[in-house]
Design an enzyme around this catalytic site. Structure first.
Site, PDB file in Angstrom:
ATOM      1  N   ARG A   1       0.798  -1.218   0.000  1.00 62.21           N
ATOM      2  CA  ARG A   1       0.000   0.000   0.000  1.00 62.21           C
ATOM      3  C   ARG A   1       0.836   1.276   0.000  1.00 62.21           C
ATOM      4  NH1 ARG A   1      -2.786  -4.003   1.569  1.00 62.21           N
ATOM      5  NH2 ARG A   1      -0.799  -4.564   2.513  1.00 62.21           N
ATOM      6  N   THR A   2       1.780   1.363   0.903  1.00 60.00           N
ATOM      7  CA  THR A   2       2.457   2.642   1.088  1.00 60.00           C
ATOM      8  C   THR A   2       3.313   2.989  -0.133  1.00 60.00           C
ATOM      9  OG1 THR A   2       2.511   2.114   3.437  1.00 60.00           O
ATOM     10  CG2 THR A   2       3.815   4.002   2.717  1.00 60.00           C
TER      11      THR A   2
ATOM     12  N   LYS B   1      26.398  -3.441   0.558  1.00 58.11           N
ATOM     13  CA  LYS B   1      27.869  -3.349   0.584  1.00 58.11           C
ATOM     14  C   LYS B   1      28.359  -2.614   1.815  1.00 58.11           C
ATOM     15  CE  LYS B   1      27.519  -2.484  -4.340  1.00 58.11           C
ATOM     16  NZ  LYS B   1      27.708  -1.394  -5.318  1.00 58.11           N
TER      17      LYS B   1
ATOM     18  N   ARG C   1      11.030   3.839   3.876  1.00 55.53           N
ATOM     19  CA  ARG C   1      10.582   2.846   4.872  1.00 55.53           C
ATOM     20  C   ARG C   1      11.823   2.114   5.363  1.00 55.53           C
ATOM     21  NH1 ARG C   1       5.545  -1.198   4.705  1.00 55.53           N
ATOM     22  NH2 ARG C   1       4.607   0.823   5.193  1.00 55.53           N
TER      23      ARG C   1
ATOM     24  N   HIS D   1       4.339   5.544  11.829  1.00 56.66           N
ATOM     25  CA  HIS D   1       3.931   5.508  10.413  1.00 56.66           C
ATOM     26  C   HIS D   1       3.006   6.723  10.229  1.00 56.66           C
ATOM     27  CE1 HIS D   1       2.997   4.177   6.495  1.00 56.66           C
ATOM     28  NE2 HIS D   1       2.690   2.909   6.718  1.00 56.66           N
TER      29      HIS D   1
END
Ligand code: CP
Length: 330
Positions: free
Chosen positions: A76-77, A106, A127, A155
């Site tokens: 969704r986000t 890395k 995120r 959130h």
């Protein structure tokens, strides 16, 4: 918060509820940075965005580029942000599974990645699996950073779309009674939502959670300091008849690591099913940030009070509003 990109909110144009200047949006890292006036403005723009999507589209973000950096999975986000940017005429560059497919693999630090991506994009949507990641990113970024969820922390854009949904569905935000159900210890959506609910008059919050994932003390303390009534209950059936909103959440398996026994203790306690619906009032709603596993039974979906798919769709409009306000002004 200050950093290379300046404070999260800076004085600017627009008009608040009492005629004060509205702050200009820059970074979005936590729900506490929003007040009633800024939410009202965002929601007004989100309603405009509903019209934009339905009727004529927009090119207001033509030639602007958004980078989505996702170190944790998302449907969704990430996709609603990317759709939002494209529907406003902008471009998207992206790395999903960034822990594996970006140079984090890395050993590059988050801060260095942000410094680099800020040279390629006009805004970064991040995120990450660590609670403080968005704040760290914003502190070194030359462009606005929007949190798309920080581990078990917050959130904030989900909370904005949740409040937008409550207003759209219930018709008011003052005097709301809401049951927050499920994994309240790890649920970043419910944590951010508590901060926003505290901005409105006389909310009543019920926490309904298994013992091992009860709401943490920092949120309870915040609510206490702001005079917000909350209580804990272990009887979802009884609470269902008292509230305007049942906000169900998933028990987050990924936050338990090797604590398998604790996860087993947490899951399966509170299920929203037809029996719970029967106890709810006719104009109450069921919300869920999704994804769900088994905590709302599929036979609830057909009930008009099941608002969770409409809630997810509202994410598009709220995120369009945020991108427009950050990149094109209030
Ligand atoms: N609600 C939410 O954050 O969903 P995703 O994890 O799919 O983005």
């Amino acid at each position: 918060m200050t950093g290379a990109a300046g404070p999260a909110l800076a004085a600017g144009h627009g008009t608040g509820e009492k005629g004060d200047p509205l702050p200009v949006l820059r970074h979005i890292v936590e729900a506490q940075q929003f007040d009633r006036a800024s939410m009202a403005r965002i929601f007004a723009v989100a309603r405009e965005m509903e019209q934009v999507v339905q009727h004529y589209g927009s090119n207001i973000l033509n030639r602007r580029v958004m980078a989505t950096l996702f170190y944790e999975p998302s449907t969704r986000t990430r996709l609603s942000f990317e759709s939002a940017m494209r529907r406003l005429g902008g471009e998207v560059i992206t790395t999903e599974s960034a822990q594996e497919f970006s140079s984090a693999a890395k050993g590059e630090t988050l801060e260095d990645t942000i410094r680099i991506v800020g040279g390629y994009a006009d805004i970064i949507v991040l995120r990450h699996f660590e609670s403080d990641a968005s704040r760290r990113a914003a502190s070194v970024s030359s462009v606005p950073v929007i949190s798309a969820g920080d581990g078990p922390g917050q959130h904030p854009t989900q909370a904005l779309l949740d409040v937008y949904t409550i207003e759209r569905e219930i018709g008011r935000l003052d005097g709301i009674s809401i049951a927050l159900v499920g994994d309240l210890a790890n649920g970043r959506t419910v944590r951010s939502l508590c901060y926003l609910l505290a901005k409105f008059d006389s909310p009543r919050i019920y926490f309904v959670a298994p013992e091992v994932v009860r709401m943490r003390g920092d949120i309870k303390g915040y609510l206490d300091r702001h005079g917000i009534r909350w209580e804990e209950s272990d009887d979802l059936g009884a609470v269902a008849g008292e509230v305007d909103v049942i906000y169900q959440t998933r028990i987050q398996r990924e936050r338990f690591g090797d604590r398998v026994q604790e996860y087993q203790q947490a899951r399966g306690h509170y299920i929203v099913d037809r029996a719970i619906l029967e106890r709810m009032s006719a104009d109450a709603i069921v919300m869920h940030p999704l994804p769900r596993v088994d905590e709302i039974t599929p036979d609830v979906d057909q009930d008009p009070r099941a608002a969770y798919f409409r809630q997810a769709h509202n994410g598009l409009y709220v995120r369009m509003a945020l991108l427009r306000m950050i990149l094109a002004g209030p």
